[in-house]
Design a protein around this motif. Sequence first.
Motif, PDB file in Angstrom:
ATOM      1  N   LYS A  37     -62.509  19.957 -83.329  1.00  0.00           N
ATOM      2  CA  LYS A  37     -62.974  20.718 -84.317  1.00  0.00           C
ATOM      3  C   LYS A  37     -62.126  22.378 -83.900  1.00  0.00           C
ATOM      4  O   LYS A  37     -62.501  22.684 -82.881  1.00  0.00           O
ATOM      5  N   LYS A  71     -63.571  22.023 -94.103  1.00  0.00           N
ATOM      6  CA  LYS A  71     -64.622  22.699 -94.680  1.00  0.00           C
ATOM      7  C   LYS A  71     -64.380  23.652 -95.540  1.00  0.00           C
ATOM      8  O   LYS A  71     -64.073  24.820 -94.774  1.00  0.00           O
ATOM      9  N   GLY A  76     -71.197  22.339 -95.701  1.00  0.00           N
ATOM     10  CA  GLY A  76     -71.144  21.385 -94.766  1.00  0.00           C
ATOM     11  C   GLY A  76     -70.295  20.190 -94.754  1.00  0.00           C
ATOM     12  O   GLY A  76     -69.795  19.430 -93.804  1.00  0.00           O
ATOM     13  N   ILE A  77     -69.655  20.073 -96.045  1.00  0.00           N
ATOM     14  CA  ILE A  77     -69.155  18.866 -96.436  1.00  0.00           C
ATOM     15  C   ILE A  77     -67.677  18.994 -96.114  1.00  0.00           C
ATOM     16  O   ILE A  77     -66.775  20.197 -96.351  1.00  0.00           O
ATOM     17  N   PHE A  78     -66.949  18.217 -95.358  1.00  0.00           N
ATOM     18  CA  PHE A  78     -65.326  17.991 -95.221  1.00  0.00           C
ATOM     19  C   PHE A  78     -64.732  17.323 -96.235  1.00  0.00           C
ATOM     20  O   PHE A  78     -65.126  16.138 -96.699  1.00  0.00           O
ATOM     21  N   THR A 109     -63.015  25.884 -91.085  1.00  0.00           N
ATOM     22  CA  THR A 109     -62.982  24.721 -89.928  1.00  0.00           C
ATOM     23  C   THR A 109     -62.402  23.550 -90.465  1.00  0.00           C
ATOM     24  O   THR A 109     -62.189  23.126 -91.597  1.00  0.00           O
ATOM     25  N   THR A 126     -69.480  13.469 -89.522  1.00  0.00           N
ATOM     26  CA  THR A 126     -68.905  14.549 -89.981  1.00  0.00           C
ATOM     27  C   THR A 126     -69.263  14.482 -91.670  1.00  0.00           C
ATOM     28  O   THR A 126     -68.666  13.431 -92.156  1.00  0.00           O
TER      29      THR A 126
END
Length: 199
Positions: A37, A71, A76-78, A109, A126
């Motif tokens: 990350k 992201k 928070g979702i990728f 991110t 993730t």
Amino acid sequence: TNMTFSATYGKINYPQTLEINSSESVNLGNLNISSNKIFLNSSEVEFLNTSAGITFYNLEQNTLAPEMFVKLSDNGIFSPCSDYPGLCEIIDWNASNGTLVANVSHFTTYTAIDPTITSCGETLDTPGLVYTLNQSINSTGTCLNVQANYITIDCGGKNITHTGAGSGINVNGYNSTTIKNCKIFGQQVDSNHGIHLSS
């Protein structure tokens, strides 16, 4: 001047000239390179929110390159980089040492992960990823632990077999989990569950 931020798990390289304000402060709170990350808070260090090369070290040494995810919001979702052409692009993958090099157009991110499940015991942590089985898998005890919100597990019709106490898939304290196309086999004992959901 051009600059590089380097750490054990990767680096960010700016090949172009950057103007640096003497009042700017770069610290672990607004730029962090950790396992799988790379994060940069673009609102706190705006002068770094530009195109750069990023490198991930020590990724799992698979023959196929990991996928890159980004992201884009605070939920928070990728999402896959492939959904956003020009935002992030893999330019090199060295399977022998687990090094991936990519170009990005700006910062948030980024993570590099192979979302393929090859055995029980893998960490599913993730948010937003779709994890898929490439083969039937088995374990003694719990096979898969979901450790984030918004996780999808797609078994593609393959089997999860687990024996003894535990669950085929355990979801403890996380929300918005999707489990589909799975055949889960266990034992008829009180402490054995196909899918265990708890809050």
